[in-house]
Motif scaffolding. Sequence first.
Motif, PDB file in Angstrom:
ATOM      1  N   MET A  32       0.825  -1.192   0.000  1.00  0.00           N
ATOM      2  CA  MET A  32       0.000   0.000   0.000  1.00  0.00           C
ATOM      3  C   MET A  32       0.865   1.251   0.000  1.00  0.00           C
ATOM      4  O   MET A  32       0.527   2.237  -0.619  1.00  0.00           O
ATOM      5  N   ALA A  33       1.975   1.214   0.698  1.00  0.00           N
ATOM      6  CA  ALA A  33       2.848   2.384   0.769  1.00  0.00           C
ATOM      7  C   ALA A  33       3.510   2.667  -0.575  1.00  0.00           C
ATOM      8  O   ALA A  33       3.838   3.803  -0.872  1.00  0.00           O
ATOM      9  N   ALA A  34       3.693   1.637  -1.399  1.00  0.00           N
ATOM     10  CA  ALA A  34       4.334   1.825  -2.699  1.00  0.00           C
ATOM     11  C   ALA A  34       3.487   2.716  -3.597  1.00  0.00           C
ATOM     12  O   ALA A  34       4.016   3.505  -4.367  1.00  0.00           O
ATOM     13  N   ALA A  35       2.184   2.626  -3.534  1.00  0.00           N
ATOM     14  CA  ALA A  35       1.311   3.450  -4.362  1.00  0.00           C
ATOM     15  C   ALA A  35       1.128   4.847  -3.766  1.00  0.00           C
ATOM     16  O   ALA A  35       0.774   5.782  -4.460  1.00  0.00           O
ATOM     17  N   PHE A  36       1.357   4.986  -2.491  1.00  0.00           N
ATOM     18  CA  PHE A  36       1.147   6.254  -1.794  1.00  0.00           C
ATOM     19  C   PHE A  36       2.385   7.151  -1.851  1.00  0.00           C
ATOM     20  O   PHE A  36       2.271   8.373  -1.873  1.00  0.00           O
ATOM     21  N   LEU A  37       3.555   6.546  -1.890  1.00  0.00           N
ATOM     22  CA  LEU A  37       4.803   7.296  -1.781  1.00  0.00           C
ATOM     23  C   LEU A  37       5.145   8.191  -2.980  1.00  0.00           C
ATOM     24  O   LEU A  37       5.482   9.358  -2.775  1.00  0.00           O
ATOM     25  N   PRO A  38       5.081   7.728  -4.221  1.00  0.00           N
ATOM     26  CA  PRO A  38       5.460   8.602  -5.348  1.00  0.00           C
ATOM     27  C   PRO A  38       4.660   9.908  -5.435  1.00  0.00           C
ATOM     28  O   PRO A  38       5.266  10.976  -5.599  1.00  0.00           O
ATOM     29  N   PRO A  39       3.325   9.899  -5.311  1.00  0.00           N
ATOM     30  CA  PRO A  39       2.611  11.179  -5.370  1.00  0.00           C
ATOM     31  C   PRO A  39       3.000  12.138  -4.251  1.00  0.00           C
ATOM     32  O   PRO A  39       3.068  13.345  -4.466  1.00  0.00           O
TER      33      PRO A  39
END
Length: 84
Positions: A1-8
């Motif tokens: 879940m953190a992988a999708a949240f981190l870049p933005p």
Amino acid sequence: MAAAFLPPVIISAIWAFIGIVCPFFAKGPNRGIIQCCLMLTAACCWLFWLCCYMTQMNPLIGPNLSRNSILIIAKEWGNAIKEG
């Protein structure tokens, strides 16, 4: 879940820094123009990046291959599909 949240979050923080913090360091006779350019550049670049990022997350258009194309690709890749 953190992988999708981190870049933005990271990209938004970078462009927020450029658009909010950097204009305070502008100096010279054209200070207002430089500040405006920095803020507009940050907003436009962030928006362009966000549109591209979101488009890649859930593409609307997928490949449309004919049955013959699928069979040829499967055969070339070593996963021959038996017709029947």
